[in-house]
Write a protein that holds these residues in place. Structure first.
Motif, mmCIF file in Angstrom:
data_model
loop_
_atom_site.group_PDB
_atom_site.id
_atom_site.type_symbol
_atom_site.label_atom_id
_atom_site.label_comp_id
_atom_site.label_asym_id
_atom_site.label_seq_id
_atom_site.Cartn_x
_atom_site.Cartn_y
_atom_site.Cartn_z
ATOM 1 N N GLY A 56 0.783 -1.228 0.000
ATOM 2 C CA GLY A 56 0.000 0.000 0.000
ATOM 3 C C GLY A 56 0.812 1.273 0.000
ATOM 4 O O GLY A 56 0.253 2.363 0.099
ATOM 5 N N LYS A 57 2.107 1.182 -0.130
ATOM 6 C CA LYS A 57 2.975 2.358 -0.107
ATOM 7 C C LYS A 57 3.580 2.661 -1.470
ATOM 8 O O LYS A 57 4.310 3.626 -1.624
ATOM 9 C CB LYS A 57 4.092 2.146 0.917
ATOM 10 N N GLY A 58 3.310 1.797 -2.454
ATOM 11 C CA GLY A 58 3.857 1.999 -3.795
ATOM 12 C C GLY A 58 5.311 1.597 -3.935
ATOM 13 O O GLY A 58 5.912 1.769 -4.994
ATOM 14 N N ILE A 59 5.879 1.060 -2.875
ATOM 15 C CA ILE A 59 7.295 0.697 -2.889
ATOM 16 C C ILE A 59 7.549 -0.482 -3.817
ATOM 17 O O ILE A 59 8.498 -0.486 -4.599
ATOM 18 C CB ILE A 59 7.806 0.411 -1.459
ATOM 19 N N GLY A 60 6.696 -1.486 -3.779
ATOM 20 C CA GLY A 60 6.874 -2.649 -4.642
ATOM 21 C C GLY A 60 6.864 -2.257 -6.110
ATOM 22 O O GLY A 60 7.680 -2.717 -6.898
ATOM 23 N N MET A 61 5.946 -1.381 -6.467
ATOM 24 C CA MET A 61 5.840 -0.939 -7.852
ATOM 25 C C MET A 61 7.073 -0.132 -8.265
ATOM 26 O O MET A 61 7.630 -0.336 -9.342
ATOM 27 C CB MET A 61 4.574 -0.107 -8.024
#
Length: 187
Positions: free
Chosen positions: A105-110
């Motif tokens: 949910g933090k956009g880090i993976g993307m």
């Protein structure tokens, strides 16, 4: 203490394998000095004109890819016209991105997946993804990365898909066709 996020890459090759029958699959692992491997991105590399019939290779070793090969390759393994006109010298197919619960949910993976793609790219690379939830085990009421003929086996979570498409759009990916998104990646 160094809290930088590190990306490491691994590609497994088997002795005596017929490589024309398998996809060239890489796993990018994300970790910090204090949080060992909190996520991964699985990326498949295809060199147009060199990899013999990539669609056949995915039939032998599909991984989690399903829709992408059917959209970007013809039956005989050539690039589909919509892809061919982009003239890619390398295709990077993003198979999956997963991060542990505390990183979601933090956009880090993307962001890390986009960086992993960039590091594997050469000039003229086209990165391709299908922005949808991916689950390795499918069953009733479970979301999946593609539509099935049997809606009780696989169904799309429309809200999650739309959210993922908007997020990938913020990273420069745009609709190619049939729900598959692409972006030219420069190293």
């Amino acid at each position: 203490m160094d809290e930088r996020i590190v990306i490491s890459y691994k590609s497994v090759h088997y002795e005596n394998a017929k490589w024309s029958e398998f996809a060239d699959r890489w796993t990018a692992s994300f970790y910090t000095a204090t949080d060992p491997v909190f996520g991964t991105a699985v990326i498949t590399r295809v060199i147009p004109g060199v990899t013999p019939n990539p669609r056949k290779a995915f039939e032998a070793d599909p991984g989690l890819l399903d829709r992408i090969p059917r959209v970007i390759f013809t039956e005989d393994g050539e690039l589909a016209p919509v892809v061919a006109e982009l003239r890619p010298c390398l295709l990077l197919l993003l198979e999956s991105v997963e991060v542990s619960q505390e990183w979601r949910g933090k956009g880090i993976g993307m962001r890390l997946a986009v960086e992993a793609l960039r590091r594997l790219a050469v000039p003229g690379t086209l990165a391709v993804c299908y922005p949808a939830p991916v689950h390795p085990v499918h069953g009733p009421d479970e979301v999946c990365s593609y539509e099935s003929d049997d809606p009780m086996v696989r169904r799309l979570d429309d809200e999650a898909v739309e959210k993922l498409r908007r997020a990938w759009g913020k990273h420069g990916f745009s609709l190619l066709t049939d729900g598959v998104y692409a972006r030219h990646i420069q190293p």
